[in-house]
Design a protein around this motif. Structure first.
Motif, PDB file in Angstrom:
ATOM      1  N   ILE A 119       0.839  -1.208   0.000  1.00 54.64           N
ATOM      2  CA  ILE A 119       0.000   0.000   0.000  1.00 54.64           C
ATOM      3  C   ILE A 119       0.868   1.250   0.000  1.00 54.64           C
ATOM      4  CG2 ILE A 119      -1.613   1.362   1.401  1.00 54.64           C
ATOM      5  CD1 ILE A 119      -3.119  -1.151   2.029  1.00 54.64           C
ATOM      6  N   ARG A 120       1.953   1.233   0.791  1.00 52.68           N
ATOM      7  CA  ARG A 120       2.866   2.388   0.788  1.00 52.68           C
ATOM      8  C   ARG A 120       3.477   2.589  -0.598  1.00 52.68           C
ATOM      9  NH1 ARG A 120       4.727   0.442   5.790  1.00 52.68           N
ATOM     10  NH2 ARG A 120       6.561  -0.445   4.752  1.00 52.68           N
ATOM     11  N   GLU A 121       3.817   1.470  -1.229  1.00 51.82           N
ATOM     12  CA  GLU A 121       4.400   1.536  -2.570  1.00 51.82           C
ATOM     13  C   GLU A 121       3.408   2.124  -3.572  1.00 51.82           C
ATOM     14  OE1 GLU A 121       5.850  -1.712  -5.864  1.00 51.82           O
ATOM     15  OE2 GLU A 121       6.366  -2.088  -3.754  1.00 51.82           O
ATOM     16  N   ARG A 122       2.140   1.723  -3.464  1.00 51.87           N
ATOM     17  CA  ARG A 122       1.098   2.250  -4.359  1.00 51.87           C
ATOM     18  C   ARG A 122       0.928   3.750  -4.138  1.00 51.87           C
ATOM     19  NH1 ARG A 122      -3.465   1.175  -7.409  1.00 51.87           N
ATOM     20  NH2 ARG A 122      -5.386   2.299  -6.911  1.00 51.87           N
ATOM     21  N   LYS A 123       0.842   4.163  -2.872  1.00 48.05           N
ATOM     22  CA  LYS A 123       0.651   5.586  -2.577  1.00 48.05           C
ATOM     23  C   LYS A 123       1.841   6.408  -3.061  1.00 48.05           C
ATOM     24  CE  LYS A 123      -2.582   5.059   1.265  1.00 48.05           C
ATOM     25  NZ  LYS A 123      -2.834   5.218   2.712  1.00 48.05           N
ATOM     26  N   ARG A 124       3.041   5.842  -2.927  1.00 47.55           N
ATOM     27  CA  ARG A 124       4.234   6.540  -3.387  1.00 47.55           C
ATOM     28  C   ARG A 124       4.200   6.730  -4.905  1.00 47.55           C
ATOM     29  NH1 ARG A 124       7.516   3.525  -1.095  1.00 47.55           N
ATOM     30  NH2 ARG A 124       8.149   2.161  -2.795  1.00 47.55           N
ATOM     31  N   LYS A 125       3.761   5.693  -5.607  1.00 51.03           N
ATOM     32  CA  LYS A 125       3.665   5.795  -7.073  1.00 51.03           C
ATOM     33  C   LYS A 125       2.620   6.828  -7.481  1.00 51.03           C
ATOM     34  CE  LYS A 125       5.195   1.121  -8.311  1.00 51.03           C
ATOM     35  NZ  LYS A 125       4.791  -0.187  -8.880  1.00 51.03           N
ATOM     36  N   LEU A 126       1.487   6.835  -6.752  1.00 47.09           N
ATOM     37  CA  LEU A 126       0.447   7.818  -7.061  1.00 47.09           C
ATOM     38  C   LEU A 126       0.941   9.237  -6.815  1.00 47.09           C
ATOM     39  CD1 LEU A 126      -2.730   6.049  -5.592  1.00 47.09           C
ATOM     40  CD2 LEU A 126      -2.205   6.436  -8.007  1.00 47.09           C
ATOM     41  N   GLU A 127       1.669   9.426  -5.718  1.00 46.87           N
ATOM     42  CA  GLU A 127       2.225  10.749  -5.412  1.00 46.87           C
ATOM     43  C   GLU A 127       3.234  11.173  -6.480  1.00 46.87           C
ATOM     44  OE1 GLU A 127       3.839  10.253  -1.527  1.00 46.87           O
ATOM     45  OE2 GLU A 127       1.874  10.333  -0.520  1.00 46.87           O
ATOM     46  N   GLU A 128       4.062  10.229  -6.931  1.00 48.19           N
ATOM     47  CA  GLU A 128       5.029  10.528  -7.985  1.00 48.19           C
ATOM     48  C   GLU A 128       4.326  10.906  -9.280  1.00 48.19           C
ATOM     49  OE1 GLU A 128       7.491   7.106  -8.305  1.00 48.19           O
ATOM     50  OE2 GLU A 128       8.613   7.514  -6.462  1.00 48.19           O
ATOM     51  N   ARG A 129       3.248  10.198  -9.568  1.00 47.63           N
ATOM     52  CA  ARG A 129       2.489  10.491 -10.788  1.00 47.63           C
ATOM     53  C   ARG A 129       1.866  11.886 -10.729  1.00 47.63           C
ATOM     54  NH1 ARG A 129      -1.250   5.768 -12.320  1.00 47.63           N
ATOM     55  NH2 ARG A 129       0.829   4.874 -12.575  1.00 47.63           N
ATOM     56  N   ILE A 130       1.339  12.221  -9.555  1.00 47.30           N
ATOM     57  CA  ILE A 130       0.752  13.549  -9.374  1.00 47.30           C
ATOM     58  C   ILE A 130       1.819  14.624  -9.549  1.00 47.30           C
ATOM     59  CG2 ILE A 130      -0.281  15.127  -7.675  1.00 47.30           C
ATOM     60  CD1 ILE A 130      -1.798  12.644  -6.578  1.00 47.30           C
ATOM     61  N   ARG A 131       3.008  14.387  -8.953  1.00 50.75           N
ATOM     62  CA  ARG A 131       4.100  15.355  -9.089  1.00 50.75           C
ATOM     63  C   ARG A 131       4.528  15.507 -10.539  1.00 50.75           C
ATOM     64  NH1 ARG A 131       6.134  13.102  -4.225  1.00 50.75           N
ATOM     65  NH2 ARG A 131       7.568  11.756  -5.381  1.00 50.75           N
ATOM     66  N   LEU A 132       4.585  14.379 -11.257  1.00 49.18           N
ATOM     67  CA  LEU A 132       4.955  14.447 -12.676  1.00 49.18           C
ATOM     68  C   LEU A 132       3.929  15.232 -13.477  1.00 49.18           C
ATOM     69  CD1 LEU A 132       6.295  10.838 -13.395  1.00 49.18           C
ATOM     70  CD2 LEU A 132       7.598  12.968 -13.483  1.00 49.18           C
ATOM     71  N   LEU A 133       2.649  15.000 -13.184  1.00 52.46           N
ATOM     72  CA  LEU A 133       1.591  15.742 -13.872  1.00 52.46           C
ATOM     73  C   LEU A 133       1.692  17.235 -13.570  1.00 52.46           C
ATOM     74  CD1 LEU A 133      -1.457  13.339 -13.341  1.00 52.46           C
ATOM     75  CD2 LEU A 133      -0.299  13.836 -15.500  1.00 52.46           C
ATOM     76  N   GLN A 134       1.992  17.554 -12.310  1.00 51.72           N
ATOM     77  CA  GLN A 134       2.152  18.960 -11.928  1.00 51.72           C
ATOM     78  C   GLN A 134       3.345  19.588 -12.639  1.00 51.72           C
ATOM     79  OE1 GLN A 134       2.393  18.447  -7.680  1.00 51.72           O
ATOM     80  NE2 GLN A 134       0.204  18.847  -7.364  1.00 51.72           N
ATOM     81  N   LEU A 135       4.450  18.810 -12.728  1.00 58.51           N
ATOM     82  CA  LEU A 135       5.631  19.306 -13.424  1.00 58.51           C
ATOM     83  C   LEU A 135       5.350  19.518 -14.916  1.00 58.51           C
ATOM     84  CD1 LEU A 135       8.472  17.174 -11.801  1.00 58.51           C
ATOM     85  CD2 LEU A 135       8.203  19.644 -11.649  1.00 58.51           C
ATOM     86  N   GLU A 136       4.621  18.561 -15.511  1.00 55.37           N
ATOM     87  CA  GLU A 136       4.274  18.684 -16.921  1.00 55.37           C
ATOM     88  C   GLU A 136       3.411  19.907 -17.172  1.00 55.37           C
ATOM     89  OE1 GLU A 136       2.494  15.053 -18.198  1.00 55.37           O
ATOM     90  OE2 GLU A 136       4.324  13.879 -17.943  1.00 55.37           O
ATOM     91  N   GLU A 137       2.457  20.144 -16.259  1.00 58.69           N
ATOM     92  CA  GLU A 137       1.578  21.299 -16.385  1.00 58.69           C
ATOM     93  C   GLU A 137       2.371  22.596 -16.241  1.00 58.69           C
ATOM     94  OE1 GLU A 137      -1.808  23.158 -17.348  1.00 58.69           O
ATOM     95  OE2 GLU A 137      -1.505  20.977 -17.293  1.00 58.69           O
ATOM     96  N   ALA A 138       3.293  22.612 -15.271  1.00 57.53           N
ATOM     97  CA  ALA A 138       4.134  23.799 -15.072  1.00 57.53           C
ATOM     98  C   ALA A 138       5.018  24.047 -16.299  1.00 57.53           C
ATOM     99  CB  ALA A 138       4.994  23.627 -13.830  1.00 57.53           C
ATOM    100  N   LYS A 139       5.534  22.922 -16.875  1.00 54.77           N
ATOM    101  CA  LYS A 139       6.385  23.048 -18.067  1.00 54.77           C
ATOM    102  C   LYS A 139       5.580  23.592 -19.243  1.00 54.77           C
ATOM    103  CE  LYS A 139       9.566  20.396 -20.982  1.00 54.77           C
ATOM    104  NZ  LYS A 139       8.967  20.818 -22.265  1.00 54.77           N
ATOM    105  N   LYS A 140       4.332  23.120 -19.389  1.00 57.38           N
ATOM    106  CA  LYS A 140       3.482  23.614 -20.484  1.00 57.38           C
ATOM    107  C   LYS A 140       3.260  25.113 -20.359  1.00 57.38           C
ATOM    108  CE  LYS A 140       0.880  19.362 -21.405  1.00 57.38           C
ATOM    109  NZ  LYS A 140      -0.458  18.708 -21.287  1.00 57.38           N
TER     110      LYS A 140
END
Length: 334
Positions: A119-140
């Motif tokens: 479960i910790r691993e899943r939450k960590r992956k979800l958090e990483e995905r959210i951060r990547l999406l935020q970074l992509e949005e900021a880059k756009k």
């Protein structure tokens, strides 16, 4: 007490289901199902944090439930429950995407350790995905701001070029329109973004004329060898102007190489055949066609029919023979 996640449990044995409920109820929201069909119909993407599946069940077995749950939620951690004689099947399940397995009878401490870890691993992956999406949005947003800033600068340069030579303004836009039609004729599946950037850069193909004397650009008599030498510098100057702009990097060859010839006798690099970038080979044709169809101080327009004839005559020498055939068909309809 706030629960730490939702767990889906599928086992046809009520004793196993209730044992798992008892062991996990304090930390997790537990959802029990006796059949795979019920569990699959209830599952939604992102709803559960982990699934525990028995391997051997009547009807839909654990392997099939695993496949279907992974189809619904590819990132869902799935732990398989194995009994005697099912370890080989458990390994097969891991190959299909299961996160691990526990053997019956299971120990509470080991069970909680495995569940917490997954479960910790899943939450960590979800958090990483959210951060990547935020970074992509900021880059756009940053890219949009950078493009806007560069576009303003380029527009100022274009206006300066147009002030020197009024022909360049309409010529550049017309060549951009014609080149884009030819590009789409060559590749009907060209992406919209590629098409837009291509059109934009082609409209800048003569921007290097900012570095050419106004007297030469407006001259109505034949140019001297020295004047021709200065004119031939404008593709290099234009490419140097666009070089710092990252999002145009793959398109700068349009500006630098649109005066190359298929036989290698063009400028500035003397490229030959398919060594000339595709975009530049397209623009070379559109540029020449529009020039032939335009009135210039030193000659009248050749007219559409004659210009098309000249394009075909130049196949294999000035122009790419395959592209020019397609271009002529497109320009005939234009």
């Amino acid at each position: 007490m706030e629960k730490e996640g939702r767990i889906l449990i599928v086992d046809d044995e009520i004793g196993v289901r209730e044992s798992l409920r008892y062991l996990l109820r304090h930390k997790y929201e537990v959802y029990l199902f006796s059949t795979g069909e019920e569990a699959v119909s209830f599952c939604q993407p992102g709803y559960f944090d982990l699934a525990i599946l028995d391997i051997k069940m009547p009807g839909m077995d654990g392997i099939e439930v695993l496949k279907r749950l992974k189809h619904i939620d590819p990132d869902l951690p799935v732990i398989m429950i194995t009994g005697y004689g099912t370890l080989e099947t458990a390994q097969a399940a891991i190959n299909l995407g299961a996160s691990g397995y526990i053997s019956k009878p299971f120990e509470k401490v080991e069970l909680e350790r495995v569940i917490d870890e997954k479960i910790r691993e899943r939450k960590r992956k979800l958090e990483e995905r959210i951060r990547l999406l935020q970074l992509e949005e900021a880059k756009k947003k940053l890219d949009a701001e950078v493009r806007k800033a560069y576009s303003s600068t380029l527009e100022s340069l274009i206006k300066a070029v147009n002030a020197k030579d009024s022909y360049t303004s309409s010529h550049s836009q017309e060549v951009a329109d014609l080149s884009t039609k030819i590009l789409c004729g060559l590749d009907e599946g060209v992406k919209e973004e590629e098409k837009q950037i291509f059109h934009y850069v082609v409209s800048l193909h003569d921007i290097g004329k900012i570095g050419v004397s106004e007297q030469i650009l407006r001259k109505t008599t034949p140019l001297t060898p020295e004047e021709w030498e200065e004119i031939r510098k404008h593709p290099i100057i234009g490419a140097e102007i666009l070089a710092p702009i990252d999002f145009l990097r793959d398109y700068i060859n349009i500006v630098r190489n649109h005066h190359e010839r298929f036989d290698g006798k063009g400028y500035p690099d003397g490229l030959k055949g398919e060594a000339i970038p595709l975009y530049a080979r397209i623009v070379c044709i559109a540029d020449a066609y529009h020039a032939m169809c335009s009135d210039r101080p030193y000659r009248k327009s050749l007219g559409k029919e004659k210009a098309l004839e000249e394009l075909l005559k130049g196949a294999g020498t000035q122009f790419d023979p395959e592209i020019v055939k397609i271009a002529v068909k497109i320009l005939e309809k234009d």
